[in-house]
Scaffold this motif. Structure first.
Motif, PDB file in Angstrom:
ATOM      1  N   GLY A 179       0.804  -1.285  -0.026  1.00 43.96           N
ATOM      2  CA  GLY A 179      -0.016   0.014  -0.201  1.00 43.96           C
ATOM      3  C   GLY A 179       0.893   1.233   0.037  1.00 43.96           C
ATOM      4  N   SER A 180       2.315   1.203   0.099  1.00 41.00           N
ATOM      5  CA  SER A 180       2.913   2.368   0.035  1.00 41.00           C
ATOM      6  C   SER A 180       2.963   3.154  -1.496  1.00 41.00           C
ATOM      7  CB  SER A 180       4.390   2.110   0.375  1.00 41.00           C
ATOM      8  OG  SER A 180       5.045   1.268  -0.838  1.00 41.00           O
ATOM      9  N   GLY A 181       1.937   2.562  -2.416  1.00 40.07           N
ATOM     10  CA  GLY A 181       2.083   3.141  -3.583  1.00 40.07           C
ATOM     11  C   GLY A 181       1.216   4.473  -3.550  1.00 40.07           C
ATOM     12  N   ALA A 182       0.271   4.736  -2.616  1.00 42.46           N
ATOM     13  CA  ALA A 182      -0.546   5.934  -2.816  1.00 42.46           C
ATOM     14  C   ALA A 182       0.751   6.959  -1.975  1.00 42.46           C
ATOM     15  CB  ALA A 182      -1.487   5.683  -1.689  1.00 42.46           C
ATOM     16  N   SER A 183       1.381   6.474  -0.922  1.00 41.72           N
ATOM     17  CA  SER A 183       2.273   7.328  -0.377  1.00 41.72           C
ATOM     18  C   SER A 183       3.138   7.756  -1.309  1.00 41.72           C
ATOM     19  CB  SER A 183       2.703   7.213   1.008  1.00 41.72           C
ATOM     20  OG  SER A 183       3.900   6.417   0.932  1.00 41.72           O
ATOM     21  N   THR A 184       3.725   7.025  -2.310  1.00 41.20           N
ATOM     22  CA  THR A 184       4.701   7.116  -3.058  1.00 41.20           C
ATOM     23  C   THR A 184       4.217   8.371  -3.973  1.00 41.20           C
ATOM     24  OG1 THR A 184       5.802   5.137  -2.973  1.00 41.20           O
ATOM     25  CG2 THR A 184       6.231   6.065  -4.912  1.00 41.20           C
ATOM     26  N   MET A 185       2.974   8.016  -4.769  1.00 44.50           N
ATOM     27  CA  MET A 185       2.331   9.103  -5.607  1.00 44.50           C
ATOM     28  C   MET A 185       2.460  10.313  -4.899  1.00 44.50           C
ATOM     29  SD  MET A 185       0.764   9.358  -8.361  1.00 44.50           S
ATOM     30  CE  MET A 185      -0.450   8.660  -9.438  1.00 44.50           C
ATOM     31  N   LYS A 186       1.745  10.512  -3.355  1.00 48.86           N
ATOM     32  CA  LYS A 186       1.942  11.589  -2.870  1.00 48.86           C
ATOM     33  C   LYS A 186       3.394  12.443  -2.776  1.00 48.86           C
ATOM     34  CE  LYS A 186      -0.199  13.573   1.259  1.00 48.86           C
ATOM     35  NZ  LYS A 186      -0.632  13.281   2.679  1.00 48.86           N
ATOM     36  N   LEU A 187       4.299  11.684  -2.615  1.00 50.81           N
ATOM     37  CA  LEU A 187       5.802  11.856  -2.723  1.00 50.81           C
ATOM     38  C   LEU A 187       5.979  12.671  -4.093  1.00 50.81           C
ATOM     39  CD1 LEU A 187       7.783  12.110  -0.578  1.00 50.81           C
ATOM     40  CD2 LEU A 187       8.543   9.844  -1.223  1.00 50.81           C
ATOM     41  N   PHE A 188       5.648  11.737  -5.095  1.00 52.73           N
ATOM     42  CA  PHE A 188       5.889  12.313  -6.391  1.00 52.73           C
ATOM     43  C   PHE A 188       5.093  13.744  -6.759  1.00 52.73           C
ATOM     44  CE2 PHE A 188       6.687   7.987  -8.353  1.00 52.73           C
ATOM     45  CZ  PHE A 188       7.997   7.761  -8.244  1.00 52.73           C
ATOM     46  N   HIS A 189       4.083  13.829  -6.072  1.00 52.94           N
ATOM     47  CA  HIS A 189       3.465  15.220  -6.336  1.00 52.94           C
ATOM     48  C   HIS A 189       4.023  16.193  -5.632  1.00 52.94           C
ATOM     49  CE1 HIS A 189       0.006  14.631  -8.880  1.00 52.94           C
ATOM     50  NE2 HIS A 189      -0.389  13.196  -8.006  1.00 52.94           N
TER      51      HIS A 189
END
Lengths: 302, 305
Positions: free
Chosen positions: A149-159
């Protein structure tokens, strides 16, 4: 008795054990051959069918009761149409634009993915320094513990880092020098003798000289294999591009998104798919022996 | 700090040049490792810590247990998308586990140069060379009702029905997956000393026994690594679901990986916390089991050669 043993010995060792199949083995290998052959035919048939379908006219394909029927004529117009008509409907990127995206994406992704783990694998296997065991243990831990589930936080990080939907994300992503490839390089460099490096040290060579002039050339076959397989993987990649770089559709992404627009003209769509296969097939045909070069992976204990 | 097997003593270097060398080595190590470690700290450590925190936050950033509670509510509904995803992911994982010995057998016959092995190797590896978009499109065409009719079968909508869609994708994965780890397994087999196999042959061992009693134990080091990595990737198990999904809810083909993808891509930022919270539940349940299994796997002795 002695004679029998002697006879047996000669029987086995006079041929290459890898290629000599005798007695019951012959049956096993014949059965295996038949199974392999049938399966391989089943793998090829869909590509052949797709190619033949790409030569049909749209009307011929749509109105036919028998999809397996051969094309009435061998019309390559669909291939010209594919270059002109296929595009990414989300970003309006043309066919050539998608090919361009595929090219830079492939080279950048494959180049970094084969080079960075090679460097880390070399340093971690050949140098002893404070924290080395700790880093290795953490890397192995990160690889062997399923964190979901770290995909969501990775996406947030990319933003947050303004990396979302930019090619820079790819560059940053390529800095990762750990993971499965690292383990392969680590195992490889562990087995490489340090004696050449010692000779270079005596001649005044520093660590960079040893790395670039002695160690990397030895790892070139593995690097080449990883580059080629990585390039093929990157050329075919679609999911991460759809997720993180939607404004830069590659050919695979464009063909995927165009699918729903292609219902009335599947032969042109198939032509586009056939075109997209050509680069990887050419690379594979040229370097298949290199790609099939033995790559081995060691244990993960540590 | 020193390079492995360094013969600095043998070289009788002076103390000062030794210090200088150590400094150069230090600079070298730092220059190589700084970027990968920084990447790791940001995109693994920080990303996972942030994911943990997001599980207890609302999309607005406020601390709250609401997200976690809604995840548990989701799990309570037996026909919810997340349960379908768990069921399908388990199916793919079991399929992958069962295929592993099969992959060894395939690699063995190629290693032992079955007739035509070079051609087989290339063709088996072909699906890995060609884009999933191409392969799935071809496969979908072959299981489409029109094609089934052309082949003389009943024209079933295999990919549109919940009872047949996932089994059809499983068949696809098995059909294409023969080459799984072929290169690495082939590489591992090539490292087995030929004398070992030859002496077993002299003792009268046949092919099945050779596979079971020689190849598997000798490959255990590699196989255990695959097993551990497979266990680690248990929640990511699945086929190319995105390529098979056609927006029809009757398909019920979602996996955990696809569920996460769908939420992040199509629902967007409002679903990030839900994804993190669901992921945390899976992690908490999965990690102890997987660490225990890993211990068991590592207890099996490996053979060095």
């Amino acid at each position: 008795m002695e004679k029998t043993i002697k006879k047996k010995k000669i029987k086995v060792s006079d041929g290459n054990i890898m290629t000599t199949h005798k007695g019951a083995d012959k049956i096993y290998f014949t059965v295996a051959f038949v199974i392999f052959a049938v399966h391989c035919i089943s793998l090829i048939v869909p590509y052949v069918w797709m190619f033949l379908s790409s030569l049909k006219e749209a009307q011929e394909y749509n109105l036919s009761d028998n999809l397996l029927a051969l094309p009435q004529g061998f019309d390559i117009q669909n291939y010209a149409n594919a270059f002109q008509n296929l595009y990414d409907p989300v970003t309006n990127t043309t066919f050539f634009g998608m090919v361009g995206n595929s090219l830079w994406y492939t080279f950048l992704q494959a180049g970094l993915a084969c080079f960075m783990p090679c460097l880390t694998g070399y340093v971690m296997s050949k140098y002893r320094f404070k924290g080395r065991e700790f880093i290795y243990a953490v890397v192995i831990f990160s690889m062997t513990v399923p964190i979901v589930g770290s995909g969501a936080s990775t996406m947030k990080l990319f933003h947050t880092l303004n990396l979302y939907d930019t090619p820079v994300r790819l560059l940053v992503g390529g800095l990762s020098g750990f993971g499965g490839t690292f383990i392969v390089y680590y195992g490889f460099f562990k087995g490489v003798s340090w004696s050449y490096a010692e000779a270079a040290q005596i001649d005044g060579g520093g660590p960079y000289t040893i790395l670039f002039k002695i160690m990397l050339p030895q790892a070139l076959p593995i690097m080449m294999t990883y580059f080629l397989t990585g390039a093929i993987g990157a050329w075919n990649e679609y999911e991460s591009i759809i997720l993180y770089m939607p404004s830069f559709p590659t050919l695979a992404v464009g063909l995927f998104t165009y699918q729903s627009y292609a219902r009335n003209d599947m032969p042109t769509y198939y032509a586009g798919l056939v075109i997209s296969m050509i680069p990887t097939l050419v690379v594979f045909a040229t370097f298949s022996s290199k790609i099939m070069t033995s790559v081995s992976i060691g244990g993960l204990k540590g | 700090m020193k390079a492995e097997n360094s013969s600095a003593k043998k070289q009788n270097l002076s103390a000062s040049s030794g210090k200088k060398n150590r400094l150069i080595d230090k600079i070298f190590i730092v220059s190589i490792l700084i970027l990968p470690i920084t990447y790791f700290l940001i995109f693994w450590l920080y990303a996972n810590l942030q994911s943990f925190m997001m599980a207890f936050q609302l999309p607005t950033g406020e601390w709250s247990l609401v997200t976690m509670k809604s995840v548990f509510e989701n799990f309570k509904q037996k026909d919810s998308n997340i349960w379908i995803s768990v069921r399908n992911t388990s199916l793919y994982f079991v399929k992958d586990l069962l295929l592993m010995p099969f992959h060894v057998v395939i690699a063995y016959f190629l290693f032992r140069k079955v007739r035509g092995y070079k051609v087989f190797q290339v063709i088996l590896y072909l699906p890995a060379m060609v884009s999933g978009v191409v392969v799935v499109t071809a496969f979908k065409a072959f299981v489409s009702p029109d094609m089934l009719r052309s082949l003389g079968f009943e024209a079933l909508e295999l990919l549109n029905r919940s009872d047949t869609a996932t089994p059809t994708i499983l068949v696809y994965s098995i059909w294409l997956g023969w080459a799984g780890n072929m290169l690495l397994l082939g590489g591992a087999m090539a490292r087995i000393p030929v004398e070992v196999l030859e002496s077993a042959r002299l003792d009268g061992i046949n092919t099945p026994r050779e596979i079971v009693y020689m190849i598997f134990p000798l490959l255990w080091n590699t196989l255990s690594t695959f097993l551990i990595l497979q266990l680690t990737g248990i929640f990511g198990a699945g086929g190319p679901i995105l390529l098979f999904a056609n927006g029809n809810p009757n398909q019920k083909i979602s996996t955990i990986g696809y569920w996460i993808f769908e939420k992040i891509k199509y629902t967007g930022a409002s679903a990030y916390n839900e994804v993190s919270a669901t992921g945390l539940v899976f992690t908490v349940v999965g990690v102890p089991i997987i660490l225990f299994l890993r211990r068991l796997i590592e207890k099996v002795p490996t053979v060095d050669y």
